[in-house]
Design a protein around this motif. Structure first.
Motif, mmCIF file in Angstrom:
data_model
loop_
_atom_site.group_PDB
_atom_site.id
_atom_site.type_symbol
_atom_site.label_atom_id
_atom_site.label_comp_id
_atom_site.label_asym_id
_atom_site.label_seq_id
_atom_site.Cartn_x
_atom_site.Cartn_y
_atom_site.Cartn_z
ATOM 1 N N TYR A 186 0.821 -1.208 0.000
ATOM 2 C CA TYR A 186 0.000 0.000 0.000
ATOM 3 C C TYR A 186 0.856 1.259 0.000
ATOM 4 O O TYR A 186 1.859 1.338 0.695
ATOM 5 N N LEU B 174 -3.029 3.675 -3.873
ATOM 6 C CA LEU B 174 -4.386 4.158 -3.585
ATOM 7 C C LEU B 174 -4.984 4.794 -4.848
ATOM 8 O O LEU B 174 -6.121 4.503 -5.225
ATOM 9 N N SER B 175 -4.194 5.640 -5.522
ATOM 10 C CA SER B 175 -4.686 6.283 -6.760
ATOM 11 C C SER B 175 -4.988 5.245 -7.833
ATOM 12 O O SER B 175 -6.015 5.331 -8.517
ATOM 13 N N ALA C 136 -5.815 2.109 -7.360
ATOM 14 C CA ALA C 136 -7.018 1.369 -6.955
ATOM 15 C C ALA C 136 -8.265 2.166 -7.324
ATOM 16 O O ALA C 136 -9.218 1.618 -7.899
ATOM 17 N N VAL C 137 -8.262 3.451 -7.025
ATOM 18 C CA VAL C 137 -9.442 4.281 -7.278
ATOM 19 C C VAL C 137 -9.679 4.439 -8.785
ATOM 20 O O VAL C 137 -10.822 4.393 -9.253
ATOM 21 N N PHE D 215 -8.360 -6.097 -1.641
ATOM 22 C CA PHE D 215 -7.706 -5.334 -0.563
ATOM 23 C C PHE D 215 -7.893 -6.052 0.778
ATOM 24 O O PHE D 215 -8.826 -6.834 0.948
ATOM 25 N N ASP E 286 -9.651 4.494 3.163
ATOM 26 C CA ASP E 286 -9.044 5.455 2.221
ATOM 27 C C ASP E 286 -9.643 5.299 0.827
ATOM 28 O O ASP E 286 -9.931 6.286 0.138
ATOM 29 N N ILE E 287 -9.819 4.040 0.408
ATOM 30 C CA ILE E 287 -10.345 3.782 -0.943
ATOM 31 C C ILE E 287 -11.781 4.323 -1.064
ATOM 32 O O ILE E 287 -12.120 5.004 -2.033
ATOM 33 N N LYS F 165 -11.725 8.209 -1.147
ATOM 34 C CA LYS F 165 -11.204 8.788 -2.383
ATOM 35 C C LYS F 165 -12.154 8.518 -3.571
ATOM 36 O O LYS F 165 -12.342 9.384 -4.426
ATOM 37 N N LEU F 166 -12.760 7.339 -3.597
ATOM 38 C CA LEU F 166 -13.726 7.037 -4.662
ATOM 39 C C LEU F 166 -15.024 7.822 -4.427
ATOM 40 O O LEU F 166 -15.728 8.172 -5.357
#
Ligand code: TXA
Ligand code: MG
Length: 323
Positions: free
Chosen positions: A13, A18-19, A21-22, A33, A133-134, A137-138
């Protein structure tokens, strides 16, 4: 000859991951995840295209609804009808390993497929920072079952997800072994009295105490409300024999505390918890079952596990695996 595994889709991670994944989720792709319970296989819960891919990849029957993961109560109640009971449970156990069944509001953006066209929906606020976080952000809820093929043992390591799906998933976020090791407790909060449909880390006793009620456990396979519980589940390839206090040499043995084979035994054995700690046993359960399943033994025998606290969830999974 051993198989060469290229697991280039397993990533640690980071902000970049993170970016990624989104971005993938925004394009209706799936991402695996870690959560505090087991690894999940996530999709944008508002997209029919994305959600249908989960069923396809897992080979999951469309009658078995998914859990929708949200950031907080506010996000949950944007598409679920709150009850007095859901409020008490959410305040006490969210974020954490509790999934609450509620009535869905009309005309929400959640894909009908996610809840298998039922009027109810399963919702969870996870404690896992990565999944939190995911979702943030999504800025959308995420539908996610455990990241295994339908009916198989849930994954507690990124490598388990890879064993199940290889590179059919573009991204598997690795954060080592999951903390609880067993799936969330599923509780129906649509009436005044909580009904536990799947035992898990939040135990019956914890729910009874918090809600000051006669909460009960109902994992009956006839329950229409919990289609997932209809199925044989958590299966190993090898036949599983539970509540075994002795072990034959052609079997592998999964022990608990001092229940282990004697010196004459020359097969493979593992101990769920030498200290007899049920939380440790739950955390080790699926990984040890997978390890013994890969051995040369004919069957797997499992020691009796005390049926209290999280032991009830362990026994539920073992019973279904042994069907
Ligand atoms: O810990 C967990 O719950 C993990 C992580 C990824 O969050 N997820 C998980 O999902 O275990 P899954 O799909 O493997 O299990 C969901 C369970 C199934 O038994 C399903 O039948 C039940 O929740 N469920 C989902 N929606 C339901 C509903 N509307 N009514 C009753 N049961 C429902
Ligand atoms: Mg599952």
């Amino acid at each position: 000859m051993s198989k060469i595994i290229t697991n280039s889709n397993i990533k640690s991670y980071s902000e970049d991951i993170l970016s990624t994944a989104v971005k993938l989720l925004s394009k209706n792709d799936l991402v695996a995840f870690p959560t505090e319970t087991v690894y999940g296989l996530g999709a944008d819960a508002t997209s029919d295209t994305a959600v249908s891919q989960i069923y396809k990849l897992k080979n999951r029957p469309f009658i078995n609804p998914l859990i929708t993961h949200v950031s907080n109560e506010e996000m949950a109640y944007s598409f679920c009808k709150e009850t007095q009971l859901s409020n008490i449970l959410a305040k006490a156990f969210w974020p954490g390993p509790l999934t609450i069944i509620m009535e869905q509001k009309k005309n929400t953006s959640i894909s009908k497929l996610a809840a298998a066209n039922l009027g109810s929906i399963a919702v969870r606020v996870p404690k896992s920072k990565i999944l939190q976080d995911i979702i943030s952000k999504l800025n959308k809820p995420i539908a996610a079952p455990s990241a295994n093929k339908s009916g198989m043992v849930s994954p507690t390591l990124a490598e388990h997800v890879f064993e199940e799906f290889g590179e059919k998933i573009k991204l598997i976020i690795d954060n080592g072994q999951t903390e609880k090791g067993i799936e969330s407790t599923v509780v129906d909060a649509r009436s005044d009295c909580p009904v536990i449909l799947r035992p898990g880390p939040i135990t019956l006793e914890m729910i009874q105490e918090t809600t000051n009620s006669q909460a009960k456990l109902n994992t009956s396979s006839e329950l229409i409300e919990s289609p997932g519980q209809l199925l044989k589940h958590y299966s190993t390839q090898k036949h599983l024999i539970i509540n075994s206090t002795n072990c034959s040499n052609d079997c592998a043995y999964l022990g608990f505390k001092n229940l282990m084979p004697d010196n004459k035994f020359n097969g493979v054995s593992l101990n769920l918890s030498k200290k007899g700690n049920l939380n440790e046993a739950a955390a080790n359960l699926f990984n040890m079952l997978r390890t013994l399943d890969k051995s040369n033994a004919k069957n797997i025998m499992v020691a009796p596990i005390p049926n209290k606290g999280i032991g009830v969830a362990i026994n539920d999974r073992l019973k279904r695996a042994a069907l």
